[in-house]
Enzyme design. Sequence first.
Site, short mmCIF file in Angstrom:
data_model
loop_
_atom_site.label_atom_id
_atom_site.label_comp_id
_atom_site.label_asym_id
_atom_site.label_seq_id
_atom_site.Cartn_x
_atom_site.Cartn_y
_atom_site.Cartn_z
N PHE A 1 -34.14 5.96 -19.65
CA PHE A 1 -33.76 6.35 -18.29
C PHE A 1 -35.00 6.85 -17.54
CE2 PHE A 1 -31.59 8.83 -14.99
CZ PHE A 1 -30.59 7.93 -14.63
N PHE B 1 -30.81 13.12 -22.91
CA PHE B 1 -29.74 13.82 -23.62
C PHE B 1 -29.71 13.43 -25.10
CE2 PHE B 1 -25.40 14.59 -25.01
CZ PHE B 1 -25.11 15.83 -24.46
N GLU B 2 -30.07 12.20 -25.41
CA GLU B 2 -30.00 11.69 -26.78
C GLU B 2 -31.25 11.96 -27.61
OE1 GLU B 2 -27.05 10.08 -24.32
OE2 GLU B 2 -29.21 9.71 -24.04
N HIS C 1 -25.44 17.36 -12.53
CA HIS C 1 -25.74 16.61 -13.75
C HIS C 1 -27.16 16.90 -14.24
CE1 HIS C 1 -25.34 13.37 -16.66
NE2 HIS C 1 -26.47 12.84 -16.23
N PHE D 1 -41.75 19.24 -26.95
CA PHE D 1 -40.98 18.97 -25.73
C PHE D 1 -41.88 18.35 -24.66
CE2 PHE D 1 -38.86 20.30 -21.73
CZ PHE D 1 -37.60 19.76 -21.97
N ARG E 1 -46.99 13.71 -12.39
CA ARG E 1 -47.15 14.30 -13.71
C ARG E 1 -47.22 13.27 -14.83
NH1 ARG E 1 -45.30 17.55 -10.20
NH2 ARG E 1 -45.48 19.82 -10.35
#
Length: 227
Positions: free
Chosen positions: A94, A129-130, A160, A185, A199
């Site tokens: 995504f 999310f995954e 969201h 992260f 970025r």
Amino acid sequence: MKSLASPPCLRLIPTAHRQLNSRQSSSACYIHGGSSVNKSNNLSFSSSTSGFASPLAVEKELRSSFVQTAAVRHVTGSLIRGEGLRFAIVVARFNEVVTKLLLEGAIETFKKYSVREEDIEVIWVPGSFEIGVVAQNLGKSGKFHAVLCIGAVIRGDTTHYDAVANSAASGVLSASINSGVPCIFGVLTCEDMDQALNRSGGKAGNKGAETALTALEMASLFEHHLK
């Protein structure tokens, strides 16, 4: 009514400076490559420059920020011992226009710091999310010294964004704790696409490259000092 006088100003003088004479100097012991290295207590700071600094220069700059005393033993990961370390990179599809640039920055950085291409494995997932569950699985596999987690969450018109950003952060943290392997992260959380592009190789640098440097240091720290 009596006026309150302001308290006298106190000048604090470090104890170490009162105890040292002109012939004495303190030093700290660092672990580097399995051997002890003595450093003097003179601190020096170098300004950042564009492009990639040499691994040795980066390590010197990291160590220069430590407060040094005679008895404190500092242990850090190394950026010049990347050979033999294995890394997994979990990348969200995504916002792929952003995450591909972050991935390129991470791989390029690994190559500059002597990590072999065959020691890098890239795993694609649908979205940020995954990332957490896959990172945890990879960490527990015992195949990798660190796992990079790369994604891009951009704010839209609904809440969201907050749900995904918070879940991605907590998922990566849980993956590190549960697997015992550093999961780094590298998920951008931006207000708009311009911020994300800035970025991922634009005027704000490439956060994928920064994530790779963090992974190198943490992997080295675990492999050489925390086993």
